[in-house]
Design an enzyme around this catalytic site. Structure first.
Site, short mmCIF file in Angstrom:
data_model
loop_
_atom_site.label_atom_id
_atom_site.label_comp_id
_atom_site.label_asym_id
_atom_site.label_seq_id
_atom_site.Cartn_x
_atom_site.Cartn_y
_atom_site.Cartn_z
CD GLU A 26 49.62 48.97 27.73
OE1 GLU A 26 49.81 50.22 27.75
OE2 GLU A 26 50.43 47.96 27.16
CG ASN A 71 53.52 49.39 22.99
OD1 ASN A 71 52.70 49.76 22.28
ND2 ASN A 71 54.53 49.66 23.59
CG ASN A 171 48.48 50.09 21.18
OD1 ASN A 171 47.81 51.16 21.38
ND2 ASN A 171 49.68 49.80 21.37
CD GLU A 172 51.59 53.65 20.38
OE1 GLU A 172 52.69 53.03 20.51
OE2 GLU A 172 51.37 54.49 20.93
CE1 TYR A 243 51.13 58.57 27.00
CE2 TYR A 243 51.93 57.63 24.71
CZ TYR A 243 51.26 57.74 25.92
OH TYR A 243 50.39 56.66 26.31
CD GLU A 291 48.49 54.38 24.11
OE1 GLU A 291 49.48 54.86 24.32
OE2 GLU A 291 48.11 53.32 23.96
CD GLN A 348 49.23 52.79 30.79
OE1 GLN A 348 49.28 51.88 31.76
NE2 GLN A 348 49.88 52.24 29.83
#
Ligand code: AHR
Length: 498
Positions: A26, A71, A171-172, A243, A291, A348
């Site tokens: 990212e 993000n 994304n998200e 996560y 992720e 990442q």
């Protein structure tokens, strides 16, 4: 403690899709700038990319790399990152309150990724942008030439199309923190129309639609259902992000994080199949865990407290032995679900919650978590076998009762080798693992590599980069179709049966 597993090549889960060993780059913190790219660095190549970091990425073994966010992508103008570098604008990155210089963009990233042995996965901006920018980017990246955007790529020095096969539809988008956050209905419509337009440009691409940012999202489950009802025919995969971190001194729960990931994956599979059944669809939607990692989110000050800076130090978590064991165990969870999980991205790649660290002008090194990942990626190729461990369990505050042993096995049908990945979650006691191999009569020896340490908090640093590494344990011989190995307390283990 004692646990046992039976390995039988007839009990197949599915072939491992190598893309499950992906990672994620990212434009955030120092992942790109002073991570993979640092023109002034002593090891920099002609394009400004660090050779020391590139070597570690090759060793890590990531067949795919997702880019450029995260993000970040929800505010990204991809056109800023192509063409002569001196003309590229500096922009406010609203996701991370940082300055984005655009010195790396899609052309440089796709070229670099291939050079380290990885296929790029590209995400499009469905936060501030939509159908038009997404279809132009596919044309820029994948169309051979003779059109507005493909000729721009050619005039920028990239005669051949990048041929990017896998694309993420934003994304998200379920997260209120996301720039251009949408309701499930809003996102579903936009994702569907964007997917259709992107496929018209290049019918060979595959698409990932956004699922939930984590299992605790209030919209979890209904989000996937709404989005998949609308987009089922237009997409191939649904994403999930997850996560984990240790909360307080509850290490027992943290070590069982993979139980939570198992449940998350199984719930998303059930939701996909519910929509399949009620929609009378034939194809199946598979999963992209694009992720996942250990991330001490509690230590992050929040983006609203950051200063506008170029390549700031953001979430540079230093991973311990415990964290590495959890990473190894999360990989076991992905493998166990190889029938439906086709893509995984360790988030990442460099510096930002990453297996690889680098210092500006200085060294690059492997974090503890690098090791279980690299070994699983290298040896976890072939067909996942269903193993049903029998053994003791323990009680956790977060996940209820969980088994002490976490294990899976991968059969390489070409060489006949079987690799068993096993975690002993007990913090104090070794675990004796009995393996029944009577259905695999060709296997004679188990080579054993383990990651553990007398100090479970030990980490690798620039000053001491190899403080924590896997160690070779004594080989074990198979006798009468069985073998028995000792797994140290709080350890990740790989048994190579040949
Ligand atoms: O990987 C860090 C961030 O975590 C990503 O930008 C975002 O997608 C997720 O919330």
């Amino acid at each position: 403690h004692h646990s046992s597993v039976t390995l039988d090549p007839a009990f197949r889960v599915a072939a491992v899709d190598p893309r499950v060993y992906g990672s994620f780059v990212e434009h955030m913190g120092r992942c790109v700038y002073t991570g993979i790219y640092e023109p002034g660095h002593g090891s920099a190549d002609a394009h400004g990319f660090r050779a020391d970091v590139a070597d570690l990425v090759r060793e890590l073994g990531t067949p795919v790399l997702r880019y450029p966010g995260g993000n970040f992508v929800s505010g990204y103008t991809w056109e800023d990152g192509v063409g002569p570098r001196e003309n590229r604008p500096t922009r406010l990155d609203l996701a991370w309150r940082s300055l984005e210089t655009n010195q790396v963009g899609v052309d440089e990233f796709a070229t670099w990724a291939r050079g380290v042995g990885s296929e790029p996965i590209m995400a499009v901006n469905l936060g501030t942008r939509g159908v038009d920018a997404a279809r132009s980017l596919v044309e820029y990246a994948n169309h051979p030439g003779g059109t507005r955007w493909s000729d721009l790529r050619r005039s920028n020095g990239f005669a051949d199309p990048h041929g990017i096969k896998l694309w993420c539809l934003g994304n998200e988008m379920d997260g209120p923190w996301q720039i251009g956050h949408k309701t499930a209905d809003e996102y579903a419509r936009l994702a569907n129309e964007t997917a259709k337009a992107m496929r018209r440009v290049d019918p060979s691409i595959e698409l990932v639609v956004c699922g939930s940012s984590n299992i605790r999202m209030p919209t979890f489950g209904t989000w996937e259902e709404t989005v998949l009802r609308e987009t089922y025919d237009a997409v191939d995969y649904v994403s999930l992000h997850s996560y984990y971190e240790q909360r307080g001194d509850d290490r027992g729960s943290f070590l069982a994080s993979a139980v939570d990931l198992d449940r998350f994956i199984e719930a998303v599979v059930a939701t996909c199949d519910h929509v399949r059944a009620t929609g009378r669809h034939r194809k199946r939607i598979n999963l992209s865990v694009d992720e996942w990692n250990v991330w001490y989110q509690a230590r992050f000050p929040g983006e609203e407290n950051l200063d506008w800076a170029e390549a700031p130090r953001l979430i540079e978590d230093e991973y311990s032995v415990v964290d590495a064991v959890v990473v190894g165990s999360l990989l076991i969870s992905l493998l166990k679900h190889a029938d439906r999980v086709k893509i995984g991205c360790l988030a990442q790649l460099v510096n930002v919650i990453a297996p690889i660290r680098s210092e500006p002008g200085g060294p690059a090194w492997r974090q503890t978590s690098f090791h279980p990942f690299a070994l699983t990626s290298r040896h976890g190729r072939g067909t996942v076998l269903r193993v049903e461990p029998i053994g003791p369990s323990y009680e956790t505050a977060e996940h209820g009762e969980v088994p002490i042993l976490d294990a899976t096995a991968v059969h390489d049908e070409e060489t006949g080798a079987v690799t068993l990945f096993a975690v002993n979650r007990d913090q104090y006691e070794p675990l004796t693992l009995d393996v029944d191999l009577r259905s695999l009569p060709g296997l004679a020896t188990a080579g054993h590599v383990a990651l553990f340490d007398a100090d479970p908090e030990a980490t690798n640093t620039a000053a001491n980069p190899d403080r924590v590494t896997p160690t070779r344990q004594p080989d074990t011989k198979v006798a009468d179709g069985r073998l028995s190995v000792r797994l140290p307390p709080l350890s990740w283990n790989m048994l190579r049966l040949t």
